[in-house]
Design a protein around this motif. Structure first.
Motif, PDB file in Angstrom:
ATOM      1  N   GLY A 293     105.869-116.264 -97.380  1.00  0.00           N
ATOM      2  CA  GLY A 293     104.976-116.778 -96.345  1.00  0.00           C
ATOM      3  C   GLY A 293     105.657-117.820 -95.484  1.00  0.00           C
ATOM      4  O   GLY A 293     105.495-117.841 -94.274  1.00  0.00           O
ATOM      5  N   ARG A 294     106.468-118.702 -96.114  1.00  0.00           N
ATOM      6  CA  ARG A 294     107.118-119.773 -95.348  1.00  0.00           C
ATOM      7  C   ARG A 294     108.210-119.223 -94.458  1.00  0.00           C
ATOM      8  O   ARG A 294     108.379-119.626 -93.334  1.00  0.00           O
ATOM      9  N   VAL A 295     108.973-118.280 -94.988  1.00  0.00           N
ATOM     10  CA  VAL A 295     110.050-117.703 -94.191  1.00  0.00           C
ATOM     11  C   VAL A 295     109.435-116.956 -93.008  1.00  0.00           C
ATOM     12  O   VAL A 295     109.961-116.935 -91.917  1.00  0.00           O
ATOM     13  N   GLY A 296     108.269-116.373 -93.261  1.00  0.00           N
ATOM     14  CA  GLY A 296     107.572-115.656 -92.191  1.00  0.00           C
ATOM     15  C   GLY A 296     108.093-114.243 -92.106  1.00  0.00           C
ATOM     16  O   GLY A 296     109.293-113.999 -92.100  1.00  0.00           O
ATOM     17  N   MET A 297     107.185-113.296 -92.081  1.00  0.00           N
ATOM     18  CA  MET A 297     107.626-111.909 -92.037  1.00  0.00           C
ATOM     19  C   MET A 297     107.918-111.470 -90.629  1.00  0.00           C
ATOM     20  O   MET A 297     107.100-111.674 -89.748  1.00  0.00           O
TER      21      MET A 297
ATOM     22  N   ALA B 223     106.221-113.462 -85.595  1.00  0.00           N
ATOM     23  CA  ALA B 223     106.648-113.369 -84.196  1.00  0.00           C
ATOM     24  C   ALA B 223     105.448-113.013 -83.336  1.00  0.00           C
ATOM     25  O   ALA B 223     104.416-112.628 -83.830  1.00  0.00           O
ATOM     26  N   GLY B 224     105.615-113.142 -82.030  1.00  0.00           N
ATOM     27  CA  GLY B 224     104.587-112.653 -81.121  1.00  0.00           C
ATOM     28  C   GLY B 224     103.374-113.558 -81.010  1.00  0.00           C
ATOM     29  O   GLY B 224     102.314-113.130 -80.594  1.00  0.00           O
ATOM     30  N   GLY B 225     103.514-114.854 -81.364  1.00  0.00           N
ATOM     31  CA  GLY B 225     102.422-115.786 -81.119  1.00  0.00           C
ATOM     32  C   GLY B 225     101.253-115.649 -82.065  1.00  0.00           C
ATOM     33  O   GLY B 225     100.196-116.207 -81.825  1.00  0.00           O
ATOM     34  N   ASN B 226     101.415-114.916 -83.131  1.00  0.00           N
ATOM     35  CA  ASN B 226     100.262-114.694 -83.999  1.00  0.00           C
ATOM     36  C   ASN B 226      99.991-115.843 -84.960  1.00  0.00           C
ATOM     37  O   ASN B 226      99.171-115.718 -85.850  1.00  0.00           O
ATOM     38  N   THR B 227     100.693-116.960 -84.785  1.00  0.00           N
ATOM     39  CA  THR B 227     100.384-118.124 -85.623  1.00  0.00           C
ATOM     40  C   THR B 227      99.213-118.896 -85.028  1.00  0.00           C
ATOM     41  O   THR B 227      98.646-119.750 -85.682  1.00  0.00           O
ATOM     42  N   VAL B 228      98.863-118.617 -83.767  1.00  0.00           N
ATOM     43  CA  VAL B 228      97.812-119.387 -83.093  1.00  0.00           C
ATOM     44  C   VAL B 228      96.512-118.593 -83.064  1.00  0.00           C
ATOM     45  O   VAL B 228      96.487-117.421 -82.684  1.00  0.00           O
ATOM     46  N   LEU B 229      95.435-119.258 -83.467  1.00  0.00           N
ATOM     47  CA  LEU B 229      94.105-118.643 -83.467  1.00  0.00           C
ATOM     48  C   LEU B 229      93.264-119.196 -82.330  1.00  0.00           C
ATOM     49  O   LEU B 229      93.383-120.379 -81.974  1.00  0.00           O
ATOM     50  N   LEU B 230      92.413-118.359 -81.765  1.00  0.00           N
ATOM     51  CA  LEU B 230      91.419-118.811 -80.799  1.00  0.00           C
ATOM     52  C   LEU B 230      90.057-118.776 -81.505  1.00  0.00           C
ATOM     53  O   LEU B 230      89.634-117.731 -82.003  1.00  0.00           O
ATOM     54  N   VAL B 231      89.413-119.946 -81.581  1.00  0.00           N
ATOM     55  CA  VAL B 231      88.100-120.038 -82.225  1.00  0.00           C
ATOM     56  C   VAL B 231      87.072-120.324 -81.137  1.00  0.00           C
ATOM     57  O   VAL B 231      87.249-121.256 -80.344  1.00  0.00           O
ATOM     58  N   SER B 232      86.019-119.484 -81.072  1.00  0.00           N
ATOM     59  CA  SER B 232      85.018-119.682 -80.018  1.00  0.00           C
ATOM     60  C   SER B 232      83.618-119.752 -80.606  1.00  0.00           C
ATOM     61  O   SER B 232      83.417-119.521 -81.804  1.00  0.00           O
ATOM     62  N   ASN B 233      82.645-120.079 -79.744  1.00  0.00           N
ATOM     63  CA  ASN B 233      81.242-120.290 -80.122  1.00  0.00           C
ATOM     64  C   ASN B 233      81.083-121.461 -81.093  1.00  0.00           C
ATOM     65  O   ASN B 233      80.231-121.438 -81.990  1.00  0.00           O
ATOM     66  N   LEU B 234      81.905-122.499 -80.882  1.00  0.00           N
ATOM     67  CA  LEU B 234      81.800-123.707 -81.704  1.00  0.00           C
ATOM     68  C   LEU B 234      80.634-124.562 -81.201  1.00  0.00           C
ATOM     69  O   LEU B 234      80.231-124.460 -80.040  1.00  0.00           O
ATOM     70  N   ASN B 235      80.116-125.422 -82.072  1.00  0.00           N
ATOM     71  CA  ASN B 235      79.094-126.390 -81.677  1.00  0.00           C
ATOM     72  C   ASN B 235      79.818-127.571 -81.030  1.00  0.00           C
ATOM     73  O   ASN B 235      80.373-128.427 -81.723  1.00  0.00           O
TER      74      ASN B 235
ATOM     75  N   LEU C 155      92.013-123.914 -79.910  1.00  0.00           N
ATOM     76  CA  LEU C 155      93.222-123.223 -80.373  1.00  0.00           C
ATOM     77  C   LEU C 155      93.688-123.928 -81.643  1.00  0.00           C
ATOM     78  O   LEU C 155      93.743-125.162 -81.692  1.00  0.00           O
ATOM     79  N   ILE C 156      94.013-123.128 -82.663  1.00  0.00           N
ATOM     80  CA  ILE C 156      94.492-123.705 -83.932  1.00  0.00           C
ATOM     81  C   ILE C 156      95.810-123.040 -84.291  1.00  0.00           C
ATOM     82  O   ILE C 156      95.886-121.814 -84.397  1.00  0.00           O
ATOM     83  N   GLN C 157      96.840-123.861 -84.464  1.00  0.00           N
ATOM     84  CA  GLN C 157      98.158-123.313 -84.814  1.00  0.00           C
ATOM     85  C   GLN C 157      98.395-123.477 -86.306  1.00  0.00           C
ATOM     86  O   GLN C 157      98.360-124.586 -86.842  1.00  0.00           O
ATOM     87  N   MET C 158      98.617-122.327 -86.993  1.00  0.00           N
ATOM     88  CA  MET C 158      98.887-122.343 -88.434  1.00  0.00           C
ATOM     89  C   MET C 158     100.403-122.351 -88.669  1.00  0.00           C
ATOM     90  O   MET C 158     101.191-122.176 -87.739  1.00  0.00           O
ATOM     91  N   ALA C 159     100.801-122.492 -89.938  1.00  0.00           N
ATOM     92  CA  ALA C 159     102.241-122.568 -90.247  1.00  0.00           C
ATOM     93  C   ALA C 159     102.940-121.222 -90.089  1.00  0.00           C
ATOM     94  O   ALA C 159     104.119-121.164 -89.761  1.00  0.00           O
ATOM     95  N   ASP C 160     102.217-120.117 -90.332  1.00  0.00           N
ATOM     96  CA  ASP C 160     102.847-118.797 -90.144  1.00  0.00           C
ATOM     97  C   ASP C 160     101.778-117.741 -89.907  1.00  0.00           C
ATOM     98  O   ASP C 160     100.578-118.013 -89.990  1.00  0.00           O
ATOM     99  N   GLY C 161     102.252-116.533 -89.610  1.00  0.00           N
ATOM    100  CA  GLY C 161     101.356-115.444 -89.247  1.00  0.00           C
ATOM    101  C   GLY C 161     100.447-114.997 -90.381  1.00  0.00           C
ATOM    102  O   GLY C 161      99.324-114.554 -90.145  1.00  0.00           O
ATOM    103  N   ASN C 162     100.926-115.117 -91.635  1.00  0.00           N
ATOM    104  CA  ASN C 162     100.075-114.721 -92.769  1.00  0.00           C
ATOM    105  C   ASN C 162      98.865-115.637 -92.866  1.00  0.00           C
ATOM    106  O   ASN C 162      97.751-115.201 -93.106  1.00  0.00           O
ATOM    107  N   GLN C 163      99.117-116.929 -92.671  1.00  0.00           N
ATOM    108  CA  GLN C 163      98.033-117.904 -92.791  1.00  0.00           C
ATOM    109  C   GLN C 163      97.000-117.710 -91.684  1.00  0.00           C
ATOM    110  O   GLN C 163      95.791-117.798 -91.931  1.00  0.00           O
TER     111      GLN C 163
END
Length: 536
Positions: free
Chosen positions: A330-334, A339-351, A384-392
């Motif tokens: 997970g740390r090395v990252g697959m 790759a490809g920006g998949n470490t960042v999540l978009l969270v919507s409909n928040l209060n 926007l939430i940036q995680m440590a890797d794509g698996n997370q």
């Protein structure tokens, strides 16, 4: 499709193709020259150019247009749902193979099935037809690998045959209760997507529909084949297998349902027979690039299932070592996933009245180490939430999309952004962006941490740890009731340092975790809160 059906049914070009393969078999320069295929007295020359064959059934099948890197195992898997496979001969240079089944009936069933459903290997359509040959006679010294694979598969099939005293081929074609399987995934460290399930289960026949969901705190799926035989074969081969090394164990049963009703095609459900279905609820269907990345990831992790069903038993590694290996991966990252920006999540409909970077850090931190959070300045119900890797990020998305936070159902998708930008020096963005890169509260920094084995979907029951001796049950009940919910049950573990606490709803438990994870209980003890798979 029509071309395939006529080729299977009528055997178009069969004679000339087999003449071609016959020349490979008998050529003195070929390393397969000593593999003799008996043609039962048929003289291949007789068939040259006779395209309109009558397609006489044979228990030997001729398979063409195979992808170059295909293995014996994958070819054998094509025949397994229909009965016992008794021999195989690969013609690698010609991208062809001969597969011999135990009975002609099994071969007929297989050809009939694949005339309606185009068989694919490694995403390429292949062609299956009756061979002119009535049996395969191979030189076992040159065909040792194929024989070993056959033996392994047969051993597993025999061991898994539910009806003692019946032959493998009989039990394999016994109609199963239902074409629908219920799949539960235990010990899910890596995210398992709908596409991963499709890839694995397609080895046993055409998968028509899949629905994924979380129930009793576990990731589950319902998967429908076109034929109960395929469901039975997949269950025999895959039940108890690990998808990835030492984790993500498949538990498979027949469902009571015989047909699934899929309303939407997205990352939670799919009807492969109806590509026209909407994605529903504003939720995007899974991005093809991500699906491709996951297909790549599964091959990188070495899927120890599906290829030889059951021949690769789960790795016997102690849990800590397995977790360490998983953590390292997970740390090395697959490649292809991180790759490809998949470490960042978009969270919507928040209060937007209630949400803060800290609350998002705490909740998403259950599924990975959150690096940065940015609540969008012009759209404060999104972040926007940036995680440590794509698996997370995938894990957080799987578990938190559709959950309730501060009274609103949140939507979590993968963002197209590669990273979350911090505001420029001296620019006040009202505290909407926060960098958590050096936070001491990351749960997954330590390789092999037991936290890797305790990742569960949001649940009403919470696991509490690091409780000091002076804190009593009543103190904890009061503390958790003050988060606005109702404490339904409480149970200390024997050592009094840990406890289970059950709120009335999952939403209340999420709120309590956000409010009280890392809460200072005194005596230098900060309370640790996570979701539990247990109930009290």
């Amino acid at each position: 499709m029509d071309g395939i059906v006529t080729e299977v049914a009528v055997g178009v070009k069969r004679g000339s193709d087999e003449l071609l393969s016959g020349s490979v078999l008998s050529s003195p320069n070929s390393n397969m020259s000593s593999m003799v295929v008996t043609a039962n007295g048929n003289d291949n020359k007789k068939f040259k150019g006779e395209d309109k064959m009558d397609g006489t059934p044979s228990r030997v099948l001729h398979i063409r247009k195979l992808p170059g890197e295909v293995t014996e195992t994958e070819v054998i898997a094509l025949g397994l749902p229909f009965g016992k496979v008794t021999n195989i001969l690969m013609l690698k240079g010609k991208n062809q193979a001969f597969l011999e089944l135990a009975t002609e009936e099994a071969a007929i069933t297989m050809v009939n099935y694949y005339s309606a459903v185009t068989p694919h290997l490694r995403n390429q359509p292949i062609f299956i037809q009756y061979s002119n040959h009535k049996e395969l006679k191979t030189d076992n010294t040159l065909n040792q690998r194929a024989q070993a694979v056959l033996q392994a598969v047969t051993a597993v099939q025999t061991a898994n045959t539910p009806l003692s005293g019946t032959t493998v081929s009989e039990s394999a074609v016994t109609p199963a209760q239902s074409p629908v399987l219920r799949i539960i995934i235990d010990n899910m460290y890596y995210p398992v997507t709908l596409d991963v399930l499709h890839q694995i289960f397609s080895k046993f026949g055409a998968v028509l529909k899949i629905i994924t969901f979380t129930k009793n705190n576990q990731f589950q799926a319902l998967l429908q084949y076109g034929d109960p035989v395929n469901a039975q074969q997949a269950k025999l081969a895959l039940d108890g297998q690990n998808i990835y090394n030492a984790c993500c164990t498949l538990r498979i049963d027949f469902s009571k349902l015989v047909n699934l009703n899929v309303k939407y095609n997205n990352d939670k459900s799919r009807d492969y027979t109806r590509p026209d279905l909407p994605s529903g609820d504003g939720q995007p269907a899974l991005d093809p690039a991500i699906a491709a990345a996951f297909a790549k990831e599964t091959s990188l992790l070495g899927l120890p299932v599906a290829a030889v069903p059951g021949a690769l038993s789960p790795l016997a590694i102690p849990n800590a070592a397995a977790a360490a290996a998983a953590a390292a991966a997970g740390r090395v990252g697959m490649p292809g996933v991180s790759a490809g920006g998949n470490t960042v999540l978009l969270v919507s409909n928040l209060n937007e009245e209630m949400v803060t970077p800290q609350s998002l850090f705490t909740l998403f931190g259950v599924y990975g180490d959150v690096q940065r959070v940015k609540i969008l300045y012009n759209k404060k119900d999104s972040a926007l939430i940036q995680m440590a890797d794509g698996n997370q990020s995938q894990l957080a998305m799987n578990h938190l999309n559709g959950q309730k936070m501060y009274g609103k159902i949140i939507r979590v998708t993968l963002s197209k952004h590669q990273t979350v930008q911090l505001p420029r020096e001296g620019l006040d963005d009202q505290g909407l962006t926060k960098d958590f890169g050096n936070s001491p509260l990351h749960r997954f920094k330590k390789p092999g941490s037991k936290n890797f084995q305790n990742i569960f979907p949001p649940s009403a029951t919470l696991h509490l740890s690091n409780i000091p001796p002076s804190v009593a049950e009543e103190d904890l009940r009061t503390l958790f009731a003050n988060t606005g919910g109702t404490v339904k049950a409480f149970k200390f573990f024997q050592d009094h340092k840990m406890a289970l606490l059950q709120m009335a709803t999952v939403e209340e438990a999420i709120q309590a975790l956000i409010d009280l994870h890392n809460y200072n209980l005194g005596e230098n003890h900060h309370l640790r809160v996570s979701f539990s798979k247990s109930t009290i």
